[in-house]
Design a protein around this motif. Structure first.
Motif, PDB file in Angstrom:
ATOM      1  N   ALA A  48      52.544  31.383 -45.928  1.00 29.55           N
ATOM      2  CA  ALA A  48      52.139  30.860 -47.225  1.00 29.55           C
ATOM      3  C   ALA A  48      51.192  29.684 -47.012  1.00 29.55           C
ATOM      4  O   ALA A  48      51.455  28.789 -46.217  1.00 29.55           O
ATOM      5  CB  ALA A  48      53.362  30.416 -48.008  1.00 29.55           C
ATOM      6  N   VAL A  49      50.092  29.727 -47.711  1.00 25.52           N
ATOM      7  CA  VAL A  49      49.117  28.648 -47.631  1.00 25.52           C
ATOM      8  C   VAL A  49      49.456  27.649 -48.735  1.00 25.52           C
ATOM      9  O   VAL A  49      49.571  28.035 -49.902  1.00 25.52           O
ATOM     10  CB  VAL A  49      47.685  29.192 -47.813  1.00 25.52           C
ATOM     11  N   PRO A  50      49.637  26.371 -48.397  1.00 28.31           N
ATOM     12  CA  PRO A  50      49.979  25.380 -49.423  1.00 28.31           C
ATOM     13  C   PRO A  50      48.913  25.314 -50.507  1.00 28.31           C
ATOM     14  O   PRO A  50      47.716  25.352 -50.226  1.00 28.31           O
ATOM     15  CB  PRO A  50      50.042  24.060 -48.645  1.00 28.31           C
ATOM     16  N   GLY A  51      49.350  25.266 -51.746  1.00 28.33           N
ATOM     17  CA  GLY A  51      48.437  25.125 -52.862  1.00 28.33           C
ATOM     18  C   GLY A  51      47.873  26.427 -53.402  1.00 28.33           C
ATOM     19  O   GLY A  51      47.224  26.432 -54.430  1.00 28.33           O
ATOM     20  N   VAL A  52      48.094  27.541 -52.710  1.00 29.84           N
ATOM     21  CA  VAL A  52      47.601  28.832 -53.181  1.00 29.84           C
ATOM     22  C   VAL A  52      48.719  29.498 -53.964  1.00 29.84           C
ATOM     23  O   VAL A  52      49.837  29.620 -53.493  1.00 29.84           O
ATOM     24  CB  VAL A  52      47.157  29.727 -52.005  1.00 29.84           C
ATOM     25  N   LYS A  53      48.393  29.914 -55.180  1.00 27.33           N
ATOM     26  CA  LYS A  53      49.400  30.526 -56.038  1.00 27.33           C
ATOM     27  C   LYS A  53      49.098  32.003 -56.196  1.00 27.33           C
ATOM     28  O   LYS A  53      47.949  32.434 -56.138  1.00 27.33           O
ATOM     29  CB  LYS A  53      49.431  29.835 -57.395  1.00 27.33           C
TER      30      LYS A  53
END
Length: 79
Positions: free
Chosen positions: A38-43
């Motif tokens: 999971a990439v932080p900030g990507v929803k």
């Protein structure tokens, strides 16, 4: 001798061996899809069914209700 086949089938006959080899080659192996980090900030956009009163509670606070739901879910998940 007319009652017996010319070559009696055995467990290792050519047809059985060929079918076993074919099944071995063509059988699909169940593999789990590769995990992505999971990439932080990507929803990610999803569809979620929640009770109407819960939705109204978050929407009553005005704009940003989706972020508030996300924060509540994150807190409930212990993240």
């Amino acid at each position: 001798m007319a009652d017996q086949p010319r070559r009696p089938r055995t467990l290792g006959d050519a047809r059985s061996e060929a079918e076993a080899a074919f099944k071995k080659v063509t059988a699909k192996v169940a593999q789990a899809p590769p995990k992505t980090n999971a990439v932080p900030g990507v929803k990610e956009q999803v569809t979620l069914r929640i009770d109407q009163d819960v939705l109204e509670h978050f929407q009553s606070g005005g704009p940003g209700w989706q972020d508030r739901i996300n924060d509540a879910l994150r807190k409930a998940a212990g993240k």
